[in-house]
Design a protein around this motif. Sequence first.
Motif, PDB file in Angstrom:
ATOM      1  N   GLY A   1       0.793  -1.222   0.000  1.00  0.00           N
ATOM      2  CA  GLY A   1       0.000   0.000   0.000  1.00  0.00           C
ATOM      3  C   GLY A   1       0.827   1.273   0.000  1.00  0.00           C
ATOM      4  N   ASP A   2       2.091   1.181   0.398  1.00  0.00           N
ATOM      5  CA  ASP A   2       2.990   2.341   0.416  1.00  0.00           C
ATOM      6  C   ASP A   2       3.851   2.440  -0.843  1.00  0.00           C
ATOM      7  N   ILE A   3       3.801   1.433  -1.722  1.00  0.00           N
ATOM      8  CA  ILE A   3       4.719   1.364  -2.859  1.00  0.00           C
ATOM      9  C   ILE A   3       4.024   1.767  -4.151  1.00  0.00           C
ATOM     10  N   GLU A   4       4.607   2.745  -4.842  1.00  0.00           N
ATOM     11  CA  GLU A   4       4.108   3.161  -6.154  1.00  0.00           C
ATOM     12  C   GLU A   4       4.908   2.532  -7.286  1.00  0.00           C
TER      13      GLU A   4
ATOM     14  N   ARG B   1       7.675   5.598  -3.075  1.00  0.00           N
ATOM     15  CA  ARG B   1       6.586   5.349  -2.121  1.00  0.00           C
ATOM     16  C   ARG B   1       5.550   6.460  -2.156  1.00  0.00           C
ATOM     17  N   ARG B   2       4.386   6.158  -1.663  1.00  0.00           N
ATOM     18  CA  ARG B   2       3.300   7.135  -1.635  1.00  0.00           C
ATOM     19  C   ARG B   2       3.696   8.310  -0.738  1.00  0.00           C
ATOM     20  N   ALA B   3       3.160   9.471  -1.058  1.00  0.00           N
ATOM     21  CA  ALA B   3       3.396  10.662  -0.240  1.00  0.00           C
ATOM     22  C   ALA B   3       2.922  10.389   1.186  1.00  0.00           C
ATOM     23  N   GLY B   4       3.705  10.794   2.149  1.00  0.00           N
ATOM     24  CA  GLY B   4       3.336  10.624   3.549  1.00  0.00           C
ATOM     25  C   GLY B   4       3.705   9.287   4.153  1.00  0.00           C
ATOM     26  N   ALA B   5       4.330   8.396   3.374  1.00  0.00           N
ATOM     27  CA  ALA B   5       4.758   7.108   3.934  1.00  0.00           C
ATOM     28  C   ALA B   5       5.807   7.371   5.014  1.00  0.00           C
TER      29      ALA B   5
ATOM     30  N   ARG C   1       4.738  -8.534 -10.298  1.00  0.00           N
ATOM     31  CA  ARG C   1       3.476  -8.755 -11.037  1.00  0.00           C
ATOM     32  C   ARG C   1       2.547  -9.694 -10.289  1.00  0.00           C
ATOM     33  N   ALA C   2       3.113 -10.724  -9.641  1.00  0.00           N
ATOM     34  CA  ALA C   2       2.288 -11.703  -8.931  1.00  0.00           C
ATOM     35  C   ALA C   2       1.611 -11.101  -7.704  1.00  0.00           C
ATOM     36  N   PHE C   3       2.328 -10.250  -6.973  1.00  0.00           N
ATOM     37  CA  PHE C   3       1.796  -9.745  -5.713  1.00  0.00           C
ATOM     38  C   PHE C   3       1.203  -8.344  -5.800  1.00  0.00           C
TER      39      PHE C   3
ATOM     40  N   GLY D   1      -0.303  -3.792 -10.219  1.00  0.00           N
ATOM     41  CA  GLY D   1      -0.344  -2.383 -10.605  1.00  0.00           C
ATOM     42  C   GLY D   1       0.931  -1.616 -10.303  1.00  0.00           C
ATOM     43  N   VAL D   2       1.910  -2.266  -9.701  1.00  0.00           N
ATOM     44  CA  VAL D   2       3.159  -1.601  -9.346  1.00  0.00           C
ATOM     45  C   VAL D   2       4.201  -1.900 -10.419  1.00  0.00           C
ATOM     46  N   PRO D   3       4.695  -0.864 -11.105  1.00  0.00           N
ATOM     47  CA  PRO D   3       5.690  -1.110 -12.152  1.00  0.00           C
ATOM     48  C   PRO D   3       7.098  -1.298 -11.593  1.00  0.00           C
TER      49      PRO D   3
END
Length: 150
Positions: free
Chosen positions: A58-61, A84-88, A136-138, A141-143
Amino acid sequence: MSEDPSSVYEARFTWTPMQLLSGAATKRLVAFRVDAHGVTLGGAPAKYAKQTAVVPWGDIEAVVLWQHDVTGGLTPMRYVGLRRRAGAPPLPGQNAGLSPEQTRKLAPHVEHDVFLASRSINLWTLDRERLTAAVRAFAPGVPVQDIPSA
């Protein structure tokens, strides 16, 4: 999310002379891991427990790969890190105390927060294909991205 063991990507540090001399050679420390919980960024072997961070999906972009030239080095130093997402929350690690000015001097092409959330690929190897498959497996949506060298 259930964890498919075949999808987990894990790289461990090679044994160091210090581990061999101290009798800790039976412990192979995790340098980097991708699993259902997120990404584990292992700490430096000498300060492993203090510097290791587990970052939830949830924190990883993005998972990012980058490198920079090291003064006097024959080859560039390679890194794997996280955007990471802003504010992590801040992460522990050997770079945690670096200022934006310091990271800009070391690697001007890398965002400060990515630099702080990175680990050098040193005393272990990274398999790009297995890393990409695990992400990709987990977290489809995260490149996995490359940051071009400056």
